[in-house]
Design a protein around this motif. Structure first.
Motif, short mmCIF file in Angstrom:
data_model
loop_
_atom_site.label_atom_id
_atom_site.label_comp_id
_atom_site.label_asym_id
_atom_site.label_seq_id
_atom_site.Cartn_x
_atom_site.Cartn_y
_atom_site.Cartn_z
N ASN A 34 0.81 -1.22 0.00
CA ASN A 34 0.00 0.00 0.00
C ASN A 34 0.84 1.27 0.00
O ASN A 34 0.31 2.36 0.20
N THR A 35 2.14 1.14 -0.21
CA THR A 35 3.03 2.29 -0.22
C THR A 35 3.05 2.91 -1.61
O THR A 35 3.45 2.25 -2.57
N PRO A 36 2.62 4.14 -1.76
CA PRO A 36 2.63 4.78 -3.08
C PRO A 36 4.05 4.86 -3.65
O PRO A 36 5.00 5.18 -2.94
N GLY A 37 4.16 4.50 -4.93
CA GLY A 37 5.44 4.58 -5.62
C GLY A 37 6.38 3.40 -5.40
O GLY A 37 7.46 3.36 -5.98
N TYR A 38 6.01 2.45 -4.56
CA TYR A 38 6.88 1.30 -4.30
C TYR A 38 6.88 0.39 -5.52
O TYR A 38 5.85 0.07 -6.08
#
Length: 131
Positions: A34-38
Motif C-alpha cells: 500500500n506504499t505509493p510509488g513502491y
C-alpha cells in the motif's frame, strides 16, 4: 577418510540460504503493498544460487586503515519486477495475489530443501555410527 560436506550435502546447503533471502524480498513486497510509488522486487534464483555455490563475497569498504577488513556473502541482487497489473494511479507495482503465491511456492521449496538436508545429515549420522 575425511568427509567432504560439499559432496555430502550437495546443492541443498546453498538453496536454503537463497530461499531465505527470497522470502525476505517477497515479504518486503507484501509489506509495501500500500506504499505509493513502491516498485515490486524479485530475486533471480539461478544467479543467486550460482553466487552462493561459488562462495562469492562482497568486500565492504573501509573508510580508515585501522578498520577491520570485512566481507559478506553475495546472495544475488534484487531486481525490479515487470508489473503484472495496470497502474492504479499511485505508482505501486505490487500484485498481492502474485506475491502471496510466490511466497507460498518459495516456502514449500524451502521446506523441501530442509527435508533433503535433514535426510543427508541422518545418513551421515548413520554412517558415523556404523549402522
Amino acid at each position: 577418510m575425511a568427509i567432504s560436506f560439499d559432496k555430502a550435502l550437495g546443492i541443498h546447503q546453498y538453496t536454503v540460504g537463497v530461499r531465505e533471502r527470497n522470502s525476505e524480498v517477497i515479504a518486503s513486497n507484501i509489506a509495501q503493498a500500500n506504499t505509493p510509488g513502491y516498485k515490486a522486487k524479485g530475486l533471480d534464483f539461478q544467479k543467486a544460487l550460482s553466487a552462493a555455490e561459488s562462495g562469492a563475497s562482497v568486500n565492504l569498504a573501509r573508510t580508515d586503515g585501522r578498520h577491520i577488513p570485512a566481507s559478506m556473502a553475495a546472495i544475488g541482487e534484487t531486481l525490479y519486477r515487470v508489473p503484472t497489473q495496470p497502474d492504479t494511479g499511485d505508482g505501486n507495482t505490487v500484485d498481492l495475489d502474485l506475491e502471496r503465491n510466490l511466497f507460498m511456492q518459495n516456502q514449500i521449496r524451502h521446506q523441501a530443501s530442509l527435508d533433503f538436508l535433514g535426510g543427508k545429515f541422518k545418513n551421515l549420522t548413520k554412517a558415523i555410527k556404523g549402522e
